[in-house]
Design a protein around this motif. Structure first.
Motif, PDB file in Angstrom:
ATOM      1  N   MET A 189       0.775  -1.356   0.028  1.00  0.00           N
ATOM      2  CA  MET A 189      -0.010  -0.134   0.101  1.00  0.00           C
ATOM      3  C   MET A 189       0.863   1.431   0.104  1.00  0.00           C
ATOM      4  O   MET A 189       0.641   2.096  -0.853  1.00  0.00           O
ATOM      5  CB  MET A 189      -0.853  -0.051   1.235  1.00  0.00           C
ATOM      6  CG  MET A 189      -1.751   1.023   1.433  1.00  0.00           C
ATOM      7  SD  MET A 189      -2.726   1.041   2.838  1.00  0.00           S
ATOM      8  CE  MET A 189      -4.395   1.383   1.982  1.00  0.00           C
ATOM      9  N   ASP A 209       2.023  -2.992   4.181  1.00  0.00           N
ATOM     10  CA  ASP A 209       1.049  -3.789   3.157  1.00  0.00           C
ATOM     11  C   ASP A 209      -0.520  -3.587   4.049  1.00  0.00           C
ATOM     12  O   ASP A 209      -0.274  -3.121   4.947  1.00  0.00           O
ATOM     13  CB  ASP A 209       1.412  -5.475   3.533  1.00  0.00           C
ATOM     14  CG  ASP A 209       2.528  -5.842   2.604  1.00  0.00           C
ATOM     15  OD1 ASP A 209       2.805  -5.018   1.763  1.00  0.00           O
ATOM     16  OD2 ASP A 209       3.158  -6.642   3.126  1.00  0.00           O
ATOM     17  N   GLU A 210      -1.226  -3.709   3.029  1.00  0.00           N
ATOM     18  CA  GLU A 210      -2.645  -3.227   3.312  1.00  0.00           C
ATOM     19  C   GLU A 210      -3.340  -4.158   4.441  1.00  0.00           C
ATOM     20  O   GLU A 210      -2.883  -5.388   4.305  1.00  0.00           O
ATOM     21  CB  GLU A 210      -3.648  -3.460   1.998  1.00  0.00           C
ATOM     22  CG  GLU A 210      -4.519  -2.718   2.283  1.00  0.00           C
ATOM     23  CD  GLU A 210      -5.525  -2.461   0.706  1.00  0.00           C
ATOM     24  OE1 GLU A 210      -4.881  -2.554  -0.013  1.00  0.00           O
ATOM     25  OE2 GLU A 210      -6.642  -2.002   0.897  1.00  0.00           O
ATOM     26  N   LYS A 266      -0.542   3.831  -2.623  1.00  0.00           N
ATOM     27  CA  LYS A 266      -1.783   3.162  -3.735  1.00  0.00           C
ATOM     28  C   LYS A 266      -1.154   3.306  -5.092  1.00  0.00           C
ATOM     29  O   LYS A 266      -1.914   3.805  -6.059  1.00  0.00           O
ATOM     30  CB  LYS A 266      -2.970   3.675  -3.473  1.00  0.00           C
ATOM     31  CG  LYS A 266      -3.589   3.392  -2.142  1.00  0.00           C
ATOM     32  CD  LYS A 266      -5.096   3.489  -1.954  1.00  0.00           C
ATOM     33  CE  LYS A 266      -5.251   5.031  -2.079  1.00  0.00           C
ATOM     34  NZ  LYS A 266      -6.567   5.418  -1.947  1.00  0.00           N
ATOM     35  N   LYS A 274      -7.147   5.518   5.136  1.00  0.00           N
ATOM     36  CA  LYS A 274      -6.954   4.087   4.515  1.00  0.00           C
ATOM     37  C   LYS A 274      -5.651   3.664   5.541  1.00  0.00           C
ATOM     38  O   LYS A 274      -5.503   2.451   5.697  1.00  0.00           O
ATOM     39  CB  LYS A 274      -6.811   4.292   3.188  1.00  0.00           C
ATOM     40  CG  LYS A 274      -7.791   4.657   2.496  1.00  0.00           C
ATOM     41  CD  LYS A 274      -7.975   3.911   1.091  1.00  0.00           C
ATOM     42  CE  LYS A 274      -9.502   4.197   0.713  1.00  0.00           C
ATOM     43  NZ  LYS A 274      -9.718   5.620   0.381  1.00  0.00           N
ATOM     44  N   THR A 288      -5.561  -0.044   7.823  1.00  0.00           N
ATOM     45  CA  THR A 288      -3.896  -0.242   7.673  1.00  0.00           C
ATOM     46  C   THR A 288      -3.338   0.363   8.663  1.00  0.00           C
ATOM     47  O   THR A 288      -3.497   1.809   8.956  1.00  0.00           O
ATOM     48  CB  THR A 288      -3.160  -0.103   6.319  1.00  0.00           C
ATOM     49  OG1 THR A 288      -4.238  -0.800   5.253  1.00  0.00           O
ATOM     50  CG2 THR A 288      -1.909  -0.598   6.307  1.00  0.00           C
TER      51      THR A 288
END
Lengths: 335, 234
Positions: free
Chosen positions: B1, B25-26, B61, B154, B186
């Motif tokens: 991410m 990482d997500e 992203k 996010k 996250t």
């Protein structure tokens, strides 16, 4: 829980009642007393409440303390006066022109200052204001150091914003103040108001939460300057004489912040309360001590300012609402 | 991410971060641990745009965010809960939450976010109309996290969430972090309480003197000789 809610709502309605009563009293006051002296004091209270509210937007809410607001007031006064003298334009239209011109000047000259903070910003506002004042003082076209006198065009004319009686000035000043308070009330409870306070309390955190700090500082600057220009036009039409020193000087710039600081900066009613406390002091001093003790009110202002800084850093309004909050929480605990 | 690629960051002439690279990482908890003044806060401030790196790249992203100002980064979903809580004491709890709720995507779902947050932190509902400055340290930390959540992040970055809190409250903070992770956010967390954070983190990095010196799963780091000796005193 329910009782607390009831208490709160009853407090709210009590506040509303008080507000309405004050408003009615202010509206009928000129009918009760025909004394021009009383009216003049009231007009000056409204004038300074309005001017301090204007200052309060940039300096109270956003926390960028300015000693330069005289420049905005003066630009407003000069714009409408020059339009009136040279082209016979109604001061009301001149007022709008003043707002536009002052916003442009504020954006152009004060914008670079927004990069500074704290003392440095405050000092730089003095410098820029002084430059603007000097330009006016040395430009013959705008009256130079002699200032500008507005001739009596009509004995009583709304179009020319001139009245022989003080009563119309009273209502105009009161209306301007009420409209301003309404706008600020809306502002305080909107995104803009919360963002202003967030920037004042912690710029970095505000940024990290998604506040475009630069943009909101510009909004505050332009709003603050615009309101100052509006009251500048009122100043010109009320005194019918403007002068670089009286409209842009250091004294008016400091007076534009005194009521706010003493009443409670960064609050909606602080500057208004401050004006109601300070202006009568000034007039009483001037009337009773005038000849021998000229300027004695400044001594009292000084004493008040020092006392407020020591005993009530949040101003009179801050102190009062603080006391109210403690009382409430005590009541809650006692229950 | 989030990909951080060889960033160098300085305050004036003093370089703080040297070629720092890591990824988040997500959906998991990533931790950066390390001693005082290693540069942990600097990393978070750089990611949120409060500082600019001298070189290197940050991708979020799959898009380069190097030229986005801080408020745009918030809109794209990166939110930092700063060290030392930094709530706005002169605003009420509710107003503090409102300040966080104005980014475009968050605005329309404000009601729902509030409900979620009050579920997560019931105490904040009770304190709704209280000045935030009158809250206790633990409550202020909750408010700071809640305020960040209002902008629908996010990636939520927490800077020393346990700083200055009593041991009992530290437990509840880490409990909260775990719960948040379960909701799908996250998390990137920076801590000096090494042992505690390594227990909850899925992947961790050790930062020393501005350089990443070790990385691995939480338990791997906990069992590392160097970490044990220097930071855990075992």
């Amino acid at each position: 829980m329910l009782r607390i809610k009831m208490l709160r709502s009853s407090l709210k309605s009590k506040q509303l009642e008080l507000l309405l009563m004050t408003l009615i009293a202010l509206c009928i006051a000129p009918l009760m007393s025909k004394s021009t002296y009383f009216l003049h004091v009231m007009i000056m209270i409204f004038f300074f409440a309005f001017a301090n509210n204007a200052w309060n937007i940039l300096s109270g809410y956003v926390g960028l303390v300015s000693f330069g607001h005289g420049a905005f007031l003066g630009l407003g006064a000069y714009t409408s006066t020059l339009l009136l003298l040279n082209f016979g334009v109604s001061p009301w239209i001149g007022m709008i022109a003043g707002v536009i011109l002052t916003s442009i000047v504020a954006a152009a000259l004060f914008l670079p200052l927004l990069k500074l903070s704290g003392h440095f910003f405050a000092l730089s506002t003095i410098a820029v204001r002084e430059i603007i004042r000097l330009v006016f003082e040395y430009t013959p076209y705008v009256g130079g150091a002699m200032g500008l006198t507005i001739p009596i065009i009509a004995s009583s004319s709304l179009y020319y914003f001139q009245f022989s009686s003080k009563i119309p000035y009273y209502y105009i000043a009161l209306t301007l103040l009420l409209v301003q308070i309404l706008i600020l009330y809306k502002m305080e409870r909107s995104k803009v108001g919360y963002y202003f306070i967030a920037i004042r309390e912690n710029e970095e955190t505000a940024k990290a939460l998604g506040v475009d700090v630069k943009r909101y500082k510009i909004i505050a600057l332009v709003l603050s300057a615009s309101f100052s220009a509006v009251i500048g036009t009122f100043y010109a039409q009320y005194f019918l004489y403007i002068h670089p020193n009286s409209t842009m000087g250091v004294l008016i710039s400091v007076e534009m912040l005194l009521s706010a600081v003493i009443g409670g900066s960064g609050t909606l009613l602080g500057p208004v309360i401050g004006a109601f406390v300070l202006i009568p002091v000034e007039t009483v001093c001037r009337v009773y001590l005038g000849g021998m003790w000229e300027g004695f009110h400044l001594v009292i202002y000084g004493i008040l300012l020092i006392s407020v800084s020591i005993f009530a850093p949040g101003g009179i309004y801050g102190k009062a609402s603080g006391l109210l909050e403690t009382l409430r929480s005590k009541w809650r605990k006692g229950k | 991410m989030l990909y951080v690629n060889k960033i160098n960051v300085s305050y004036g002439d003093i370089q703080v971060l040297y070629n720092v690279s890591f990824k988040v990482d997500e959906g998991i908890i990533t931790a950066i641990v390390g001693p005082n003044s290693a540069g942990k806060t600097t990393i978070l401030r750089t990611i949120s745009g409060l500082l600019k790196q001298r070189s290197g790249e940050i991708r979020f992203k799959n898009a380069n965010i190097d030229n986005l100002p801080p408020h745009k980064r918030v809109e794209s979903g990166i939110v930092l809960i700063p060290e030392g809580r930094k709530i706005f004491p002169a605003l009420t709890v509710m107003e503090n939450l409102r300040v966080g709720s104005y980014p475009k995507k968050a605005r329309s779902v404000r009601r729902a976010s509030l409900d979620e947050i009050f579920n997560l932190f019931p105490i904040l509902r009770e304190r709704e109309n209280q000045m935030a400055g009158t809250l206790s340290g633990g409550e202020q930390q909750m408010l700071a996290v809640a305020r960040g959540l209002m902008s629908k992040p996010k990636l939520l970055m927490l800077d020393e969430p346990s700083l200055g809190l009593a041991p009992k409250l530290v437990d509840s903070v880490f409990e909260t972090v775990k719960n948040l992770s379960k909701t799908g956010i996250t998390l990137l967390i920076v801590e000096e309480h090494i042992d505690r954070v390594l227990e909850i983190a899925n992947y961790s990095y050790l930062l020393e003197n501005g350089r990443i010196t070790l990385e691995g799963k939480g338990e791997d780091l906990l069992n590392n000789e160097h970490v044990k000796e220097t930071y855990l005193g075992i």
